[in-house]
Design a protein around this motif. Structure first.
Motif, PDB file in Angstrom:
ATOM      1  N   PHE B  76     -15.355   6.751  22.610  1.00 31.01           N
ATOM      2  CA  PHE B  76     -16.809   6.833  22.407  1.00 31.01           C
ATOM      3  C   PHE B  76     -17.254   8.390  22.905  1.00 31.01           C
ATOM      4  O   PHE B  76     -16.893   8.715  23.925  1.00 31.01           O
ATOM      5  N   VAL B  77     -18.029   8.741  22.036  1.00 30.93           N
ATOM      6  CA  VAL B  77     -18.564  10.216  22.242  1.00 30.93           C
ATOM      7  C   VAL B  77     -19.903  10.277  22.012  1.00 30.93           C
ATOM      8  O   VAL B  77     -20.491   9.564  21.009  1.00 30.93           O
ATOM      9  N   GLN B  78     -20.435  11.041  22.297  1.00 32.94           N
ATOM     10  CA  GLN B  78     -21.624  11.751  22.072  1.00 32.94           C
ATOM     11  C   GLN B  78     -21.660  13.059  21.329  1.00 32.94           C
ATOM     12  O   GLN B  78     -21.142  14.090  21.937  1.00 32.94           O
ATOM     13  N   LEU B 106     -16.353  18.977  10.358  1.00 35.40           N
ATOM     14  CA  LEU B 106     -17.114  17.823   9.693  1.00 35.40           C
ATOM     15  C   LEU B 106     -16.820  16.355  10.282  1.00 35.40           C
ATOM     16  O   LEU B 106     -15.493  16.451  10.397  1.00 35.40           O
ATOM     17  N   ILE B 107     -17.764  15.773  10.318  1.00 31.66           N
ATOM     18  CA  ILE B 107     -17.368  14.247  10.851  1.00 31.66           C
ATOM     19  C   ILE B 107     -18.389  13.287   9.992  1.00 31.66           C
ATOM     20  O   ILE B 107     -19.425  13.570   9.511  1.00 31.66           O
ATOM     21  N   GLN B 108     -17.612  12.219   9.430  1.00 29.61           N
ATOM     22  CA  GLN B 108     -18.292  11.352   8.808  1.00 29.61           C
ATOM     23  C   GLN B 108     -19.006  10.171   9.597  1.00 29.61           C
ATOM     24  O   GLN B 108     -18.267   9.716  10.433  1.00 29.61           O
ATOM     25  N   ILE B 109     -20.354   9.975   9.385  1.00 29.99           N
ATOM     26  CA  ILE B 109     -20.732   8.983  10.339  1.00 29.99           C
ATOM     27  C   ILE B 109     -21.145   7.866   9.462  1.00 29.99           C
ATOM     28  O   ILE B 109     -21.528   7.968   8.165  1.00 29.99           O
ATOM     29  N   ASN B 110     -20.486   6.560  10.063  1.00 28.86           N
ATOM     30  CA  ASN B 110     -20.818   5.435   9.510  1.00 28.86           C
ATOM     31  C   ASN B 110     -21.458   4.392  10.271  1.00 28.86           C
ATOM     32  O   ASN B 110     -21.333   4.253  11.453  1.00 28.86           O
ATOM     33  N   ASN B 111     -22.672   4.233   9.768  1.00 24.29           N
ATOM     34  CA  ASN B 111     -23.510   3.388  10.495  1.00 24.29           C
ATOM     35  C   ASN B 111     -23.734   1.816   9.994  1.00 24.29           C
ATOM     36  O   ASN B 111     -23.907   1.539   8.744  1.00 24.29           O
ATOM     37  N   PHE B 112     -23.182   0.928  10.826  1.00 23.55           N
ATOM     38  CA  PHE B 112     -23.326  -0.438  10.324  1.00 23.55           C
ATOM     39  C   PHE B 112     -24.252  -1.146  10.795  1.00 23.55           C
ATOM     40  O   PHE B 112     -24.280  -2.407  10.876  1.00 23.55           O
ATOM     41  N   SER B 113     -25.203  -0.708  11.477  1.00 27.19           N
ATOM     42  CA  SER B 113     -26.445  -1.595  12.047  1.00 27.19           C
ATOM     43  C   SER B 113     -27.250  -1.799  10.884  1.00 27.19           C
ATOM     44  O   SER B 113     -27.449  -1.220   9.994  1.00 27.19           O
ATOM     45  N   ALA B 123     -31.036  17.958   8.724  1.00 32.09           N
ATOM     46  CA  ALA B 123     -31.724  17.342  10.204  1.00 32.09           C
ATOM     47  C   ALA B 123     -30.767  17.607  11.406  1.00 32.09           C
ATOM     48  O   ALA B 123     -29.377  17.604  11.206  1.00 32.09           O
ATOM     49  N   THR B 124     -30.996  17.743  12.670  1.00 25.96           N
ATOM     50  CA  THR B 124     -30.181  17.998  13.804  1.00 25.96           C
ATOM     51  C   THR B 124     -30.061  16.519  14.380  1.00 25.96           C
ATOM     52  O   THR B 124     -31.038  15.962  14.591  1.00 25.96           O
ATOM     53  N   CYS B 125     -29.160  15.992  14.522  1.00 26.05           N
ATOM     54  CA  CYS B 125     -28.875  14.480  15.153  1.00 26.05           C
ATOM     55  C   CYS B 125     -27.837  14.506  16.395  1.00 26.05           C
ATOM     56  O   CYS B 125     -26.978  15.479  16.614  1.00 26.05           O
ATOM     57  N   HIS B 126     -28.428  13.625  17.228  1.00 26.80           N
ATOM     58  CA  HIS B 126     -27.480  13.205  18.327  1.00 26.80           C
ATOM     59  C   HIS B 126     -27.173  11.972  18.117  1.00 26.80           C
ATOM     60  O   HIS B 126     -27.936  11.004  17.988  1.00 26.80           O
ATOM     61  N   LEU B 127     -25.737  11.675  18.208  1.00 28.59           N
ATOM     62  CA  LEU B 127     -25.275  10.468  17.828  1.00 28.59           C
ATOM     63  C   LEU B 127     -24.038  10.030  18.852  1.00 28.59           C
ATOM     64  O   LEU B 127     -23.521  10.878  19.283  1.00 28.59           O
ATOM     65  N   THR B 128     -24.040   8.953  18.997  1.00 27.54           N
ATOM     66  CA  THR B 128     -23.112   8.223  19.929  1.00 27.54           C
ATOM     67  C   THR B 128     -22.325   6.883  19.088  1.00 27.54           C
ATOM     68  O   THR B 128     -23.069   6.376  18.487  1.00 27.54           O
ATOM     69  N   GLY B 129     -21.354   6.993  19.218  1.00 28.24           N
ATOM     70  CA  GLY B 129     -20.413   6.109  18.652  1.00 28.24           C
ATOM     71  C   GLY B 129     -18.967   6.204  18.812  1.00 28.24           C
ATOM     72  O   GLY B 129     -18.422   7.079  19.572  1.00 28.24           O
ATOM     73  N   GLU B 130     -18.231   5.525  18.188  1.00 29.21           N
ATOM     74  CA  GLU B 130     -16.862   5.431  18.425  1.00 29.21           C
ATOM     75  C   GLU B 130     -16.038   6.440  17.586  1.00 29.21           C
ATOM     76  O   GLU B 130     -16.299   6.204  16.379  1.00 29.21           O
ATOM     77  N   VAL B 131     -15.225   7.127  17.983  1.00 33.13           N
ATOM     78  CA  VAL B 131     -14.586   8.017  17.022  1.00 33.13           C
ATOM     79  C   VAL B 131     -13.281   7.350  16.483  1.00 33.13           C
ATOM     80  O   VAL B 131     -12.281   6.806  17.322  1.00 33.13           O
ATOM     81  N   VAL B 132     -13.028   7.488  15.192  1.00 32.73           N
ATOM     82  CA  VAL B 132     -11.647   6.819  14.673  1.00 32.73           C
ATOM     83  C   VAL B 132     -11.065   7.793  13.515  1.00 32.73           C
ATOM     84  O   VAL B 132     -11.855   8.693  13.033  1.00 32.73           O
ATOM     85  N   LEU B 133      -9.885   7.473  13.274  1.00 33.84           N
ATOM     86  CA  LEU B 133      -9.307   8.284  12.384  1.00 33.84           C
ATOM     87  C   LEU B 133      -9.617   7.455  10.896  1.00 33.84           C
ATOM     88  O   LEU B 133      -9.393   6.400  10.982  1.00 33.84           O
ATOM     89  N   PRO B 134      -9.848   7.937   9.977  1.00 34.17           N
ATOM     90  CA  PRO B 134      -9.988   7.274   8.553  1.00 34.17           C
ATOM     91  C   PRO B 134      -8.722   6.604   8.357  1.00 34.17           C
ATOM     92  O   PRO B 134      -7.673   6.897   8.803  1.00 34.17           O
ATOM     93  N   SER B 135      -9.024   5.298   7.806  1.00 36.69           N
ATOM     94  CA  SER B 135      -7.787   4.370   7.305  1.00 36.69           C
ATOM     95  C   SER B 135      -6.749   5.129   6.425  1.00 36.69           C
ATOM     96  O   SER B 135      -7.390   5.800   5.585  1.00 36.69           O
ATOM     97  N   VAL B 163     -28.893   1.353  15.453  1.00 35.42           N
ATOM     98  CA  VAL B 163     -29.434   2.526  15.048  1.00 35.42           C
ATOM     99  C   VAL B 163     -30.123   3.304  16.152  1.00 35.42           C
ATOM    100  O   VAL B 163     -30.440   4.399  15.990  1.00 35.42           O
ATOM    101  N   ASN B 164     -30.207   2.780  17.451  1.00 37.09           N
ATOM    102  CA  ASN B 164     -30.718   3.411  18.536  1.00 37.09           C
ATOM    103  C   ASN B 164     -29.884   4.427  18.996  1.00 37.09           C
ATOM    104  O   ASN B 164     -30.552   5.528  19.841  1.00 37.09           O
ATOM    105  N   GLN B 165     -28.570   4.585  18.314  1.00 39.26           N
ATOM    106  CA  GLN B 165     -27.907   5.673  18.799  1.00 39.26           C
ATOM    107  C   GLN B 165     -27.890   6.812  17.989  1.00 39.26           C
ATOM    108  O   GLN B 165     -26.927   7.718  17.877  1.00 39.26           O
ATOM    109  N   ILE B 166     -28.757   6.775  16.928  1.00 44.22           N
ATOM    110  CA  ILE B 166     -28.907   7.985  16.174  1.00 44.22           C
ATOM    111  C   ILE B 166     -30.396   8.580  16.370  1.00 44.22           C
ATOM    112  O   ILE B 166     -31.347   7.959  16.233  1.00 44.22           O
ATOM    113  N   HIS B 167     -30.221   9.770  16.675  1.00 46.85           N
ATOM    114  CA  HIS B 167     -31.596  10.559  16.784  1.00 46.85           C
ATOM    115  C   HIS B 167     -31.510  11.722  15.832  1.00 46.85           C
ATOM    116  O   HIS B 167     -30.932  12.580  16.316  1.00 46.85           O
TER     117      HIS B 167
END
Lengths: 224, 755
Positions: B76-78, B106-113, B123-135, B163-167
């Motif tokens: 988990f990273v921010q 470059l990081i791809q963000i997937n938002n499943f909310s 836009a500048t974003c602060h994001l918190t989530g789980e980092v994974v390698l693409p399948s 969605v609250n983890q995307i600012h």
């Protein structure tokens, strides 16, 4: 690149055939006005519109020439090109036919040996001075064979100023100037000229060569 | 070099090839071709030199694709980053790409909310989530998402469930402009009928998110996807309408209106989603407008070539983009065919020619990607392309302009549109139901690709020359090149056994030499979110692509060991797409009833077998070793088979446990096993010591999911196998495991998808 004749930008409309077009300095419009002579041709004089022609009837029995071959029909467009080239001194125009002239020579005279001689039809000294180049020599220089000046031309009126009847009745303006020692008479000779109209010039030249002892004389001209 | 832009495109592509493998050979061939062109007086020396330099430049310029397989340091990273690109925004999913501030990665963000944030480019974003390698692809034929993202220089994904983890804040000028597009789309969605709104958004604003995935796949099957992409045609309609408005209503001069259009064209791509085809079309038009102001005139294909090179300089990764490749291939081939098109007088013939050529020119790329070809689309495709070109696209733009200027008129047009459009889509669906007979061609090798394009070029060249014999020769060569794909398996003396990696589910595909039979032992699936029904995921992502890639369309037998989701779950899905001859199970198979109802409308045979019996599928014999009795539980009732490949005895075990193994050990019939497909994903309750002692296998195949919740395979089993010096191949470590053997040779070789 601009067309040497019409001075327009050369643009080949891109198509499957013109992905890599030849670097000819002629635009597609002008190129299509040139009428290349296609096989079959008259086996003697090399024209393809009347396969048995009047000129041949006159010349064939003389057996002076093996045969003549030409690259283009002498149509209105070519008349204009040659007029500009020859009479108005646009020397560079010869580049328009370099490839066709070379390709046709290789096609028609492929059976002749490599050491075949080319004899361009000469100009009289006065005319050469006036025109500053000999069109036949210019054409001969495009071909990968040795050019040998075996003939000399006496002063006379311009060919193109004469009527057909006059031309046919003309006396032979050429003189043979080869020397017995350096000449191999068994060697085939190809006469080079710009135009074959009635055949008089070519046959006069051929007559001198034959009289000097040359056994095989051909001729190759740009226009017929 | 005017009029020779297309040569630069060729030089660029050769630069791309030089950047790949075999660079020396390709450079050599390229120099040879340039020298040939010079010698044949087709190019000047300076031109050859410039072209060569161009390809060397691009060989250096194209980014090297790096595969990063190192798992992230922490889960988990921010992160803080700037939005670079917005991929899609759907109801329950959105994805976008950010550049991380500190590392520039470059990081791809997937938002499943369930809720989607408003996203603005820049836009500048602060994001918190789980980092994974693409399948990653672990099977032949499977789409490799990791490689796909790596080509875009994206190596990690960040998954967000809330969605609250995307600012996000701010956004650049263009991003704000694009925001207008979202507002417009929202207004369209609110005021027009859903059917019209989704098509209007897709075709005029370049956002397909509203169109049903089924339709997108339907269009793909009929090679019609290009009508969904905004391209030159759409643009020329817009330009036409705008020019009319500017000149006749705005009273602008031609020069002034072309300046306005130039400005319009330079923002148009941002406004329509920025897909390669939009960029191509806008850039070509903008360039040709630009040259209206000055005297320098270029040929049409020069603008196209210039746009190609500009786009690749700005985003070189587009060279891998299928849409980019298709867009330029089709446009170039149409420009090359202008002379041919002029000859066709009837507009319908023209339409057919364009449709057929567009299809032929992208066909190899399509086969490489999807492994099939839909021959009937040659007839159907031009009709629907024509319908879109002549009706849908102009009409939708008309609706859009009406919507902006006279909203009430738009309502009326809306009704007209969907009353015409809906039945026609239904028609295509009906055609799809009855006439979709794909030719499954399998993997299209490079040499076939080269030969195909040479033959296609010969065909077009000869058509232009009106040289009939060569046309026929070229056409026949194309048919042979494509047809050879169909024949290839039938003349290959090699057989192939593949243990697919489906995660915690089994499928073993046996392809006999000379395609004398295709037999599948087990067809597992993984459970859906409800844990009960089978999900079609592994079928769609692994099984079907694998079978397509191998050029399989007919399956002689499907053998199901026992009725568990992880051994039978994909059967229903498979029967929809493939023709199957026989289904075989044991006598004690619990799902017999379901199978009977499933095959009732078909002519699939269903056979039940038990211990002591033998059956043949083509030349391949199978001996049934178990079950000889009803063990009372599904796993132990697994159908155990003994068969022979390359003079090696193979034992297929399903999910049997120790007690069944023991019974087999005690059986009077003695034999040796070379290859053991380990029972029950390597569970500790199977593969007992006496069993291994008795049969002495050399190779063990374990089909098991990565990090599965049962902790399969058990360490005990692994150490038991090790102590017998058995080589172990397991799907969680190796991906798919394949065994390749020659019809007449006693041995074969095992290959693993990952070394």
């Amino acid at each position: 690149m601009y067309c040497l004749f019409c001075h327009q930008l050369i643009e080949h409309g891109l198509s499957w055939q013109t992905i890599l077009p030849k670097l000819d300095p002629i635009c597609p419009n002008c190129a299509q006005l040139l009428a290349p002579i296609h096989l079959p041709t008259c086996d003697y004089c090399g024209r393809d519109d009347h396969i048995s022609c009047l000129d041949c009837k006159r010349w064939r029995p003389s057996q002076l020439l093996c045969y003549n071959r030409s690259v283009f029909r002498y149509n209105t467009f070519l008349k204009e090109v040659i007029a500009r080239w020859k009479f108005r001194g646009d020397y560079q125009l010869y580049a328009l036919f370099v490839h066709s002239f070379q390709a046709r020579f290789n096609q028609y005279f492929s059976e002749l040996p490599k050491h075949t001689w080319l004899v361009p039809i000469p100009l009289s000294e006065k005319r050469l001075a006036h025109r500053s180049f000999n069109q036949a020599e210019a054409l001969a220089s495009l071909l990968p064979r040795t050019t040998v000046p075996l003939l000399k031309r006496l002063e006379g009126e311009k060919q193109s100023k004469k009527t057909r009847k006059h031309r046919l009745a003309m006396r032979n303006p050429f003189l043979y100037q080869g020397s017995q020692e350096d000449v191999d008479f068994a060697q085939p000779i190809v006469l080079i000229d710009d135009i074959y109209t009635t055949g008089t010039t070519i046959h006069h030249a051929a007559q001198r060569l034959r009289a000097a002892g040359h056994q095989k004389v051909y001729s190759f001209t740009l226009a017929r | 070099m005017r009029g020779k832009g297309h040569l630069f495109v060729i030089a660029t592509m050769i630069g791309f090839l030089i950047a790949g493998p075999h660079s020396l050979i390709i450079t050599g061939v390229w120099i040879f071709l340039l020298a040939l062109a010079y010698w044949k007086r087709r190019l000047r020396l300076i031109e050859c030199f410039i072209l060569f330099v161009t390809s060397v430049f691009f060989a250096w310029y194209f980014p090297k694709v790096e595969m990063i397989d190192k798992p992230p340091n922490q889960d988990f990273v921010q992160i803080t980053g700037t939005i670079q690109q917005i991929n899609q925004i759907r109801e329950h999913y959105s994805s976008f790409v950010v550049i991380e501030e500190q590392t520039d990665h470059l990081i791809q963000i997937n938002n499943f909310s369930a809720n989607q944030p408003s996203l603005v480019s820049g836009a500048t974003c602060h994001l918190t989530g789980e980092v994974v390698l693409p399948s990653q692809a672990t099977n032949p034929g499977q789409f490799d998402y990791r490689a796909y993202l790596a080509r875009q220089n994206i190596h990690y994904q960040l998954n967000i469930n809330d969605v609250n983890q995307i600012h996000c804040q701010g956004g650049h000028f263009i991003g704000k402009g694009v925001e207008l597009r979202h507002i417009l789309m929202d207004r369209i969605n609110q005021s027009l009928s859903p059917a019209t709104a989704s098509w209007l958004n897709a075709i005029t604003l370049g956002n397909r998110d509203g169109i049903d995935q089924d339709y997108i796949e339907l269009f793909q099957r009929w090679h019609l996807s290009h009508v969904l992409a905004i391209s030159g045609l759409h643009l020329s309609i817009v330009i036409m309408i705008l020019t009319l408005l500017l000149i006749h209503i705005g009273y602008l001069t031609k020069e002034r209106s072309s300046q306005v259009l130039f400005v319009f064209l330079s923002v148009f791509p941002f406004f329509t989603g920025g897909s390669p085809s939009v960029w191509r079309a806008s850039l070509v038009s903008a360039l040709s407008f630009f040259t209206l102001f000055n005297q320098y005139k270029l040929a049409k294909h020069d603008y196209l070539s210039l746009s190609f090179i500009c786009l690749l300089i700005v985003s070189p990764q587009w060279i891998y983009h299928l849409g980019f490749q298709f867009s330029y291939l089709v446009t170039f081939s149409l420009i090359l065919s202008r002379k041919l098109l002029k000859r066709l007088t009837h507009p319908l013939l023209k339409g057919y020619f364009i449709g057929a050529l567009s299809m032929l020119v992208v066909l190899p790329l399509q086969i490489q990607r999807f492994y099939y070809l839909n021959p009937l689309s040659l007839i159907v495709n031009p009709l629907f392309s024509g319908y879109f070109t002549l009706f849908v696209i102009p009409f939708l733009f008309f609706i859009l302009f009406a919507f902006l200027l006279f909203p009430s008129l738009a309502q009326l047009l809306d009704v007209i549109f969907f009353t015409i459009h809906e039945p026609i889509l239904k028609l295509l669906l009906t055609i799809d139901d009855h006439l979709f007979h794909p030719l499954i061609l399998g993997e299209f090798p490079r040499y076939s690709l080269v030969l195909y394009y040479l033959a296609l070029f010969m065909l077009m060249y000869a058509l232009e020359q009106k040289n009939k014999p060569t046309c026929w020769l070229a056409l026949i060569s194309i048919l042979i090149i494509v047809g050879f794909q169909q024949i290839k398996p039938y003349i290959s003396p090699f057989g192939k056994i593949t243990m697919l990696d489906l995660g915690q589910a089994n499928a073993l595909v046996m392809e006999l030499p000379y395609r004398q039979g295709v037999i599948i032992y087990d067809l597992g699936a993984r459970p859906d979110f409800d844990f009960v029904t089978a999900s079609n995921q592994v079928y769609q992502e692994v099984i079907k692509p694998y079978l397509y890639q191998s050029g399989i369309k007919h399956i002689d037998a499907i053998i199901l060991s026992h009725d568990d989701l992880d051994h039978t779950g994909s059967l229903d899905y498979l029967l929809e797409d493939f023709s199957v001859e026989t289904i075989i199970t044991s006598y004690f198979f619990q799902g017999s009833e379901q199978i009977l109802t499933l095959i009732k409308p078909t002519n699939i045979k269903y056979n039940k077998v038990k211990a002591g019996q033998a059956f043949n599928i083509g030349p391949q014999s199978f001996f049934v070793l178990s079950p000889s009795q009803d063990w009372g539980n599904e796993n132990d009732n697994s159908l155990v088979l003994l068969t022979q490949f390359a003079n090696m005895n193979w034992l297929l075990t399903g999910d049997i446990s120790e007690q069944v193994e023991l019974k087999m050990v005690q059986a009077p019939f003695k034999y040796h096993i070379d290859v053991l497909s380990v029972a029950h994903h390597g569970s500790a309750s199977s593969t007992s010591a006496p069993f291994l002692e008795q049969f002495q296998p050399d190779v063990a195949l374990i089909s098991v999911g990565r990090n599965n919740r049962y902790n399969h395979p058990s360490d005990d089993v692994i150490s038991r196998l090790r102590s017998h010096q058995i080589s172990i191949y397991r799907t969680d470590k190796h991906g798919a495991v394949q065994f390749l053997y020659h019809q007449n040779k006693p041995h074969g070789t095992f290959f693993t998808f990952y070394p």
